[in-house]
Write a protein that holds these residues in place. Structure first.
Motif, PDB file in Angstrom:
ATOM      1  N   GLN A 196      -6.777   4.045  18.422  1.00  0.00           N
ATOM      2  CA  GLN A 196      -5.851   4.204  17.310  1.00  0.00           C
ATOM      3  C   GLN A 196      -5.098   5.527  17.386  1.00  0.00           C
ATOM      4  O   GLN A 196      -4.038   5.666  16.820  1.00  0.00           O
ATOM      5  N   ARG A 197      -5.633   6.512  18.064  1.00  0.00           N
ATOM      6  CA  ARG A 197      -5.002   7.833  18.123  1.00  0.00           C
ATOM      7  C   ARG A 197      -4.268   8.067  19.440  1.00  0.00           C
ATOM      8  O   ARG A 197      -3.567   9.035  19.576  1.00  0.00           O
TER       9      ARG A 197
ATOM     10  N   PHE B 173      -0.245   2.115  14.634  1.00  0.00           N
ATOM     11  CA  PHE B 173      -1.367   2.121  13.706  1.00  0.00           C
ATOM     12  C   PHE B 173      -1.510   0.747  13.066  1.00  0.00           C
ATOM     13  O   PHE B 173      -0.507   0.083  12.802  1.00  0.00           O
TER      14      PHE B 173
ATOM     15  N   ASP C   2      -3.206   0.003   7.509  1.00  0.00           N
ATOM     16  CA  ASP C   2      -4.275   0.243   6.539  1.00  0.00           C
ATOM     17  C   ASP C   2      -4.102   1.629   5.932  1.00  0.00           C
ATOM     18  O   ASP C   2      -3.244   2.401   6.358  1.00  0.00           O
ATOM     19  N   LEU C   3      -4.917   1.945   4.954  1.00  0.00           N
ATOM     20  CA  LEU C   3      -4.743   3.177   4.193  1.00  0.00           C
ATOM     21  C   LEU C   3      -5.023   4.444   4.990  1.00  0.00           C
ATOM     22  O   LEU C   3      -4.701   5.541   4.535  1.00  0.00           O
ATOM     23  N   ARG C   4      -5.588   4.321   6.187  1.00  0.00           N
ATOM     24  CA  ARG C   4      -5.819   5.499   7.030  1.00  0.00           C
ATOM     25  C   ARG C   4      -4.591   5.876   7.834  1.00  0.00           C
ATOM     26  O   ARG C   4      -4.509   6.977   8.356  1.00  0.00           O
TER      27      ARG C   4
ATOM     28  N   SER D 248      -2.636   9.300   6.999  1.00  0.00           N
ATOM     29  CA  SER D 248      -3.394  10.481   7.410  1.00  0.00           C
ATOM     30  C   SER D 248      -3.350  10.676   8.924  1.00  0.00           C
ATOM     31  O   SER D 248      -3.138  11.795   9.419  1.00  0.00           O
ATOM     32  N   ARG D 249      -3.549   9.603   9.658  1.00  0.00           N
ATOM     33  CA  ARG D 249      -3.469   9.683  11.115  1.00  0.00           C
ATOM     34  C   ARG D 249      -2.069  10.120  11.557  1.00  0.00           C
ATOM     35  O   ARG D 249      -1.917  10.949  12.450  1.00  0.00           O
TER      36      ARG D 249
ATOM     37  N   ASN E  48      -1.582  13.909  10.932  1.00  0.00           N
ATOM     38  CA  ASN E  48      -2.304  14.738  11.898  1.00  0.00           C
ATOM     39  C   ASN E  48      -1.656  14.698  13.276  1.00  0.00           C
ATOM     40  O   ASN E  48      -1.511  15.735  13.938  1.00  0.00           O
TER      41      ASN E  48
ATOM     42  N   ASP F  37       4.660  11.131   6.382  1.00  0.00           N
ATOM     43  CA  ASP F  37       3.638  10.612   5.478  1.00  0.00           C
ATOM     44  C   ASP F  37       4.237   9.613   4.491  1.00  0.00           C
ATOM     45  O   ASP F  37       3.685   8.516   4.294  1.00  0.00           O
TER      46      ASP F  37
END
Length: 150
Positions: free
Chosen positions: A4-5, A26, A29-31, A34-35, A38, A63
């Motif tokens: 994912q990263r 990505f 989803d709700l993450r 944030s990913r 970063n 974001d």
């Protein structure tokens, strides 16, 4: 580094110029926001942006747009950053054919707790918009940077 990263591709320098690009994908989803924050912050630091306010503004724009893609789009979500000289372009793509809104707030919604994200993007970016693409759309922004370290 987990899948994912991991960048989908780092292009590096284009021949005869200062262009750089990177892309990530990505799940919706709700993450994802944030990913995206970063990874964007890390990439901008690697590209030697000199103004921390520029970095903060670009991270906020990313974001907001990734969060919108999670809430209103259809996954997966692709984030692409392109740097050419001092002009940074960000592209957030999803698979929903529903166009991004052009007017984000009406006078009746002044007290709403959400719906201000695209207003922030429009205020911070040099330009922004949405383009239909294949199965979905790409919401994009351009940001004029203050400078890059040598």
């Amino acid at each position: 580094m987990d899948a994912q990263r991991q960048p989908l591709g780092v292009i590096g320098r284009a021949p005869g110029g200062d262009a750089r690009a990177v892309a990530w994908e990505f799940p919706a989803d709700l993450r994802a926001p944030s990913r995206a924050r970063n990874l964007t912050r890390g990439e901008l630091a690697a590209w030697k942006l000199t103004d921390s306010a520029d970095i903060d503004d670009v991270v906020l724009i990313v974001d907001e747009l990734v969060a919108n893609a999670v809430v209103h789009g259809r996954g997966p979500i692709r984030l692409r950053l392109l740097l050419d000289g001092l002009m940074l372009r960000g592209e957030i793509s999803d698979h929903s054919p529903v166009a991004a809104p052009t007017n984000t707030r009406t006078s009746r919604e002044e007290d709403a707790e959400d719906g201000r994200g695209l207003l922030l993007v429009a205020a911070l970016a040099a330009a922004c918009g949405s383009t239909p693409t294949g199965p979905g759309k790409t919401v994009w922004f351009q940001f004029l940077l203050t400078g890059l370290a040598p």
